[in-house]
Design a protein around this motif. Structure first.
Motif, PDB file in Angstrom:
ATOM      1  N   ASP A  27       0.828  -1.195   0.000  1.00 42.15           N
ATOM      2  CA  ASP A  27       0.000   0.000   0.000  1.00 42.15           C
ATOM      3  C   ASP A  27       0.871   1.256   0.000  1.00 42.15           C
ATOM      4  OD1 ASP A  27      -2.064   1.806   0.208  1.00 42.15           O
ATOM      5  OD2 ASP A  27      -2.289   1.570   2.376  1.00 42.15           O
ATOM      6  N   GLY A  28       0.664   2.130  -0.997  1.00 39.28           N
ATOM      7  CA  GLY A  28       1.435   3.356  -1.104  1.00 39.28           C
ATOM      8  C   GLY A  28       2.772   3.203  -1.802  1.00 39.28           C
ATOM      9  N   PHE A  29       3.124   1.986  -2.215  1.00 33.84           N
ATOM     10  CA  PHE A  29       4.404   1.721  -2.851  1.00 33.84           C
ATOM     11  C   PHE A  29       4.204   1.354  -4.318  1.00 33.84           C
ATOM     12  CE2 PHE A  29       5.952   1.788   1.317  1.00 33.84           C
ATOM     13  CZ  PHE A  29       7.332   1.710   1.316  1.00 33.84           C
ATOM     14  N   SER A  30       5.234   1.618  -5.103  1.00 34.62           N
ATOM     15  CA  SER A  30       5.268   1.136  -6.480  1.00 34.62           C
ATOM     16  C   SER A  30       5.778  -0.304  -6.472  1.00 34.62           C
ATOM     17  CB  SER A  30       6.181   2.018  -7.340  1.00 34.62           C
ATOM     18  OG  SER A  30       6.423   1.404  -8.579  1.00 34.62           O
ATOM     19  N   ARG A  31       4.900  -1.240  -6.760  1.00 38.59           N
ATOM     20  CA  ARG A  31       5.319  -2.648  -6.777  1.00 38.59           C
ATOM     21  C   ARG A  31       6.410  -2.876  -7.824  1.00 38.59           C
ATOM     22  NH1 ARG A  31      -0.445  -3.755  -6.463  1.00 38.59           N
ATOM     23  NH2 ARG A  31      -1.019  -4.647  -4.431  1.00 38.59           N
ATOM     24  N   GLU A  32       6.309  -2.165  -8.957  1.00 41.52           N
ATOM     25  CA  GLU A  32       7.245  -2.367 -10.060  1.00 41.52           C
ATOM     26  C   GLU A  32       8.660  -1.922  -9.701  1.00 41.52           C
ATOM     27  OE1 GLU A  32       3.125  -2.094 -11.597  1.00 41.52           O
ATOM     28  OE2 GLU A  32       4.345  -0.898 -10.207  1.00 41.52           O
ATOM     29  N   PRO A 202      12.647  16.302 -17.899  1.00 42.42           N
ATOM     30  CA  PRO A 202      12.844  17.298 -18.957  1.00 42.42           C
ATOM     31  C   PRO A 202      13.255  16.696 -20.294  1.00 42.42           C
ATOM     32  CG  PRO A 202      13.797  18.082 -16.902  1.00 42.42           C
ATOM     33  CD  PRO A 202      13.396  16.657 -16.673  1.00 42.42           C
ATOM     34  N   LEU A 203      13.832  15.497 -20.275  1.00 39.91           N
ATOM     35  CA  LEU A 203      14.250  14.845 -21.517  1.00 39.91           C
ATOM     36  C   LEU A 203      13.218  13.846 -22.030  1.00 39.91           C
ATOM     37  CD1 LEU A 203      18.032  14.111 -20.816  1.00 39.91           C
ATOM     38  CD2 LEU A 203      17.104  15.799 -22.397  1.00 39.91           C
ATOM     39  N   PHE A 204      12.608  13.080 -21.120  1.00 36.63           N
ATOM     40  CA  PHE A 204      11.793  11.938 -21.540  1.00 36.63           C
ATOM     41  C   PHE A 204      10.307  12.071 -21.222  1.00 36.63           C
ATOM     42  CE2 PHE A 204      16.098  10.270 -20.584  1.00 36.63           C
ATOM     43  CZ  PHE A 204      16.466   9.943 -21.878  1.00 36.63           C
ATOM     44  N   GLY A 205       9.927  13.085 -20.461  1.00 40.74           N
ATOM     45  CA  GLY A 205       8.522  13.363 -20.231  1.00 40.74           C
ATOM     46  C   GLY A 205       7.759  12.219 -19.602  1.00 40.74           C
ATOM     47  N   LEU A 206       6.526  12.004 -20.096  1.00 38.18           N
ATOM     48  CA  LEU A 206       5.613  11.033 -19.496  1.00 38.18           C
ATOM     49  C   LEU A 206       6.055   9.585 -19.686  1.00 38.18           C
ATOM     50  CD1 LEU A 206       2.187  12.670 -20.387  1.00 38.18           C
ATOM     51  CD2 LEU A 206       3.143  12.341 -18.098  1.00 38.18           C
ATOM     52  N   ARG A 207       7.029   9.343 -20.554  1.00 37.71           N
ATOM     53  CA  ARG A 207       7.515   7.965 -20.722  1.00 37.71           C
ATOM     54  C   ARG A 207       8.098   7.423 -19.418  1.00 37.71           C
ATOM     55  NH1 ARG A 207      10.902   9.060 -26.151  1.00 37.71           N
ATOM     56  NH2 ARG A 207      10.889  11.123 -25.164  1.00 37.71           N
ATOM     57  N   LEU A 208       8.505   8.327 -18.516  1.00 33.37           N
ATOM     58  CA  LEU A 208       9.083   7.890 -17.241  1.00 33.37           C
ATOM     59  C   LEU A 208       8.024   7.406 -16.259  1.00 33.37           C
ATOM     60  CD1 LEU A 208      11.749  10.689 -16.886  1.00 33.37           C
ATOM     61  CD2 LEU A 208      12.209   8.267 -17.219  1.00 33.37           C
ATOM     62  N   TRP A 212      10.593   2.519 -18.154  1.00 32.49           N
ATOM     63  CA  TRP A 212      11.905   3.152 -18.060  1.00 32.49           C
ATOM     64  C   TRP A 212      12.067   3.895 -16.738  1.00 32.49           C
ATOM     65  CZ3 TRP A 212      15.666   1.490 -20.769  1.00 32.49           C
ATOM     66  CH2 TRP A 212      15.471   1.004 -22.064  1.00 32.49           C
ATOM     67  N   GLY A 213      11.019   4.523 -16.266  1.00 28.16           N
ATOM     68  CA  GLY A 213      11.082   5.194 -14.970  1.00 28.16           C
ATOM     69  C   GLY A 213      11.300   4.214 -13.839  1.00 28.16           C
ATOM     70  N   HIS A 214      10.646   3.050 -13.927  1.00 28.15           N
ATOM     71  CA  HIS A 214      10.843   2.020 -12.901  1.00 28.15           C
ATOM     72  C   HIS A 214      12.300   1.557 -12.875  1.00 28.15           C
ATOM     73  CE1 HIS A 214       6.607   2.221 -12.708  1.00 28.15           C
ATOM     74  NE2 HIS A 214       6.306   1.276 -13.586  1.00 28.15           N
ATOM     75  N   VAL A 215      12.891   1.366 -14.060  1.00 26.44           N
ATOM     76  CA  VAL A 215      14.285   0.920 -14.141  1.00 26.44           C
ATOM     77  C   VAL A 215      15.213   1.944 -13.476  1.00 26.44           C
ATOM     78  CG1 VAL A 215      16.211   0.459 -15.714  1.00 26.44           C
ATOM     79  CG2 VAL A 215      13.954  -0.504 -16.193  1.00 26.44           C
ATOM     80  N   SER A 521      25.712   5.526 -12.854  1.00 26.18           N
ATOM     81  CA  SER A 521      26.552   6.577 -13.432  1.00 26.18           C
ATOM     82  C   SER A 521      25.959   7.089 -14.743  1.00 26.18           C
ATOM     83  CB  SER A 521      27.981   6.067 -13.651  1.00 26.18           C
ATOM     84  OG  SER A 521      28.033   5.107 -14.701  1.00 26.18           O
ATOM     85  N   PHE A 522      25.315   6.196 -15.501  1.00 27.19           N
ATOM     86  CA  PHE A 522      24.680   6.627 -16.746  1.00 27.19           C
ATOM     87  C   PHE A 522      23.442   7.485 -16.452  1.00 27.19           C
ATOM     88  CE2 PHE A 522      26.956   2.701 -17.891  1.00 27.19           C
ATOM     89  CZ  PHE A 522      27.787   3.211 -18.892  1.00 27.19           C
ATOM     90  N   VAL A 523      22.731   7.132 -15.387  1.00 22.75           N
ATOM     91  CA  VAL A 523      21.585   7.948 -14.970  1.00 22.75           C
ATOM     92  C   VAL A 523      22.050   9.344 -14.583  1.00 22.75           C
ATOM     93  CG1 VAL A 523      19.713   8.185 -13.290  1.00 22.75           C
ATOM     94  CG2 VAL A 523      20.278   5.918 -14.211  1.00 22.75           C
ATOM     95  N   VAL A 524      23.158   9.433 -13.837  1.00 23.01           N
ATOM     96  CA  VAL A 524      23.677  10.738 -13.408  1.00 23.01           C
ATOM     97  C   VAL A 524      24.104  11.565 -14.615  1.00 23.01           C
ATOM     98  CG1 VAL A 524      25.464  11.902 -12.059  1.00 23.01           C
ATOM     99  CG2 VAL A 524      24.382   9.858 -11.155  1.00 23.01           C
ATOM    100  N   ALA A 525      24.728  10.929 -15.594  1.00 24.46           N
ATOM    101  CA  ALA A 525      25.139  11.650 -16.797  1.00 24.46           C
ATOM    102  C   ALA A 525      23.927  12.258 -17.503  1.00 24.46           C
ATOM    103  CB  ALA A 525      25.892  10.708 -17.742  1.00 24.46           C
ATOM    104  N   ILE A 526      22.845  11.473 -17.606  1.00 26.44           N
ATOM    105  CA  ILE A 526      21.625  11.972 -18.246  1.00 26.44           C
ATOM    106  C   ILE A 526      21.010  13.088 -17.408  1.00 26.44           C
ATOM    107  CG2 ILE A 526      19.338  11.327 -19.103  1.00 26.44           C
ATOM    108  CD1 ILE A 526      20.416   8.469 -19.466  1.00 26.44           C
TER     109      ILE A 526
END
Length: 560
Positions: A27-32, A202-208, A212-215, A521-526
């Motif tokens: 409850d209240g958590f993202s299971r994914e 700001p780069l990927f919008g609602l796709r997150l 991809w946002g879960h990842v 590190s790739f997330v930080v670069a983005i």
């Protein structure tokens, strides 16, 4: 005519829905996000416990491959993060933008803000490395490897502090500042969830909102656990060394001077148990009391070294070292040693053991520290935020390194220590310095205070990490009763630290963390690219009279 067709530039995204469970265990958590994160960390723990030989061999091989392949990536990435922060602060238009609505006042006063940055900046690592790192570079650094200066001489001191400051200065705090700014800017200007994926919106919008946002959030949770595990591992080793110095029994240490398996288990049971109980109670009086105790004991210890140690010598080192650091910052930040030749292989190994390890550590620690800094920085301009977050903690770290570490070096150069500090393990060097500096009875009392300080830092660090992980899993929400998840992450952190320390020592934790930091590190670069785009587009919106904040967008939608 709709608002969208009126604007030459689209208004910013002000809603990033993240699906969370509305009932049941999650409850209240993202299971994914929560379930895969738990599975990955659990598999790592079981692998280390039930297949220790395989785990050790595989991790070592993977580490060698990753270091050889990605060392340049880590070096240039951290340089890029520092550059992004300073560009955003220095450019007048971007520096004046606020992390929040225009005209919004900071949530915390400047003194309280600096005090909380102090809490983030002076911690477990500082107690271990305030003596350990200057002493290590005093004995071996790139200038010594090249043969231009002699080890453990007065000439080795200035380069020792150049490299110490390189690791604990703008690189570390630029990494944290970038992550905190990327999260806080969109969270407080655009009302996006206070979580890692929002920084990439700001780069990927609602796709997150989806896979991809879960990842991204899963990678952040795993990196946080492994980054905190390194800090906890260092703290536990020093905590046990301190208990041994206090004469609590030979069972604490193995013959080689490292912590025994029983000592690690007992220490983790006490420390992580206390931090889990603290997390269960939330951020209440207990945590505030511990934080105040941390600050008081830290200043008391620093004052002791100023008065009883080589205080004037340390202050001189602070001035000279800061100048040397600023003068060499750009070339040292961009230097990537190459193998071959007379000194090449030794220089490469030194950089892997020190700089690359630190860059990976700071990146793995960035979700935790970055989210904390974002939470306390609402209402500040980008310029004030960047300069405050990078300069103030860096100077605090430099002062610790020069006053405490300078005292240790002075004791060795004068012959008073007779090698007892240099020859001690890195976890024991602070206690060895106290033993040389003070009378035995006084040294025991001060060592007891250091052990207490370590204990409070360990408890508050683990507690904060557990709550940050829960916030990421909860789609940016930190409220609510989530006791079972707090218990899981507390136990998981204890098992990660314990299994790695017992099976392979602190090196095993370092290796695991370097591997775990790579995906993030790739997330930080983005993130670096995303915050540049977010600021640039907000400046364009501002120029064209387009709303740049969620508040302004909502007011226009309501016809105000």
């Amino acid at each position: 005519m709709t608002a969208e067709t009126d604007y030459p530039v689209e208004p910013p995204l002000i809603d990033l829905p993240i699906k969370t469970a509305s009932r049941g265990f999650y409850d209240g958590f993202s299971r994914e996000v929560t379930i895969p994160s738990k599975i990955i960390v659990s598999l790592l723990i079981m692998w280390a416990i039930f297949f220790p030989v395989s785990a050790s061999e595989t991790l070592t091989a993977a580490n060698s491959s990753i270091i050889a392949t990605f060392s340049g990536w880590y070096v240039y990435l951290v340089a890029f993060l520092m550059l992004v922060c300073f560009v955003l602060a220095i450019v007048p238009q971007s520096g004046s933008l606020r992390i929040g609505n225009p005209g919004e006042k900071p949530e915390f006063g400047r003194f309280s803000w600096f005090a909380m940055l102090f809490g983030a900046g002076i911690g477990i690592g500082m107690l271990t490395y305030s003596t350990g790192e200057p002493m290590a570079h005093f004995a071996n650094n790139p200038d010594i490897i090249r043969g231009t200066i002699e080890a453990q001489t007065a000439e080795a001191i200035r380069p020792a502090y150049v490299y110490t400051f390189l690791h604990w200065g703008f690189a570390a705090w630029g990494t944290y500042a970038l992550v905190g700014l990327a999260i806080g800017y969109v969270a407080y200007r655009r009302d996006l969830p206070l979580t890692i994926r929002s920084a990439l919106a700001p780069l990927f919008g609602l796709r997150l909102s989806g896979g991809w946002g879960h990842v991204v959030d899963i990678v952040a949770v795993v990196a946080t656990i492994l980054g905190v595990a390194v800090t906890m591992g260092l703290g536990v080793e020093q905590f046990v060394a301190g208990l041994a110095r206090l004469g609590l029994g030979d069972w604490l240490l193995d013959p080689d001077g490292s912590s025994s398996a029983l000592a690690v288990i007992v220490a983790l049971f006490v420390l992580v148990g206390a931090s889990t109980l603290s997390a269960l109670s939330g951020v209440g009086r207990g945590i505030k009391w511990l934080s105040n105790l941390n600050m008081g004991l830290s200043f008391a210890l620093l004052a002791l070294f100023l008065v009883a140690g080589s205080g004037l010598y340390g202050l001189k080192l602070l001035g000279v070292g800061t100048w040397d650091y600023i003068r060499t910052l750009v070339p040292n930040s961009l230097t990537l040693f190459q193998g071959g030749g007379e000194f090449g292989d030794a220089l490469v190994q030194w950089q892997l053991d020190w700089s690359v390890f630190y860059w990976a550590w700071w990146i793995a620690f960035a979700p935790f520290v970055g989210m904390f800094i974002a939470r306390i920085s609402r209402g500040r301009t980008i310029r004030e935020y960047v300069l405050g977050v990078i300069l103030v903690p860096s100077l605090m770290c430099f002062a610790w390194m020069t006053i405490v570490g300078g005292t240790a070096i002075d004791l060795e150069l004068s012959g008073a220590a007779q090698g007892s500090i240099l020859n001690a393990g890195i976890s024991d060097q602070l206690f060895a310095t106290l033993a040389v500096l003070l009378d035995p009875a006084v040294a025991s009392v001060v060592s007891g205070l250091v052990v207490l300080l370590l204990m409070t830092y360990l408890i508050t660090s683990a507690d904060s990490a557990i709550l940050i992980v829960n916030t990421i899993n909860g789609a940016g929400e930190s409220e609510g009763e989530r006791r079972h998840h707090i218990l899981f992450w507390g136990a998981a952190l204890a098992f990660v630290v314990g299994s790695m320390l017992i099976l392979g020592g602190i090196d095993a934790i370092r290796i695991t963390m370097i591997i775990g930091a790579l995906p993030f590190s790739f997330v930080v670069a983005i993130m670096g690219v995303a915050i540049l785009k977010a600021v640039a587009y907000d400046l364009r919106r501002k120029h064209h009279g387009v709303p740049t904040t969620a508040q302004a967008c909502n007011e226009i939608a309501a016809g105000k």
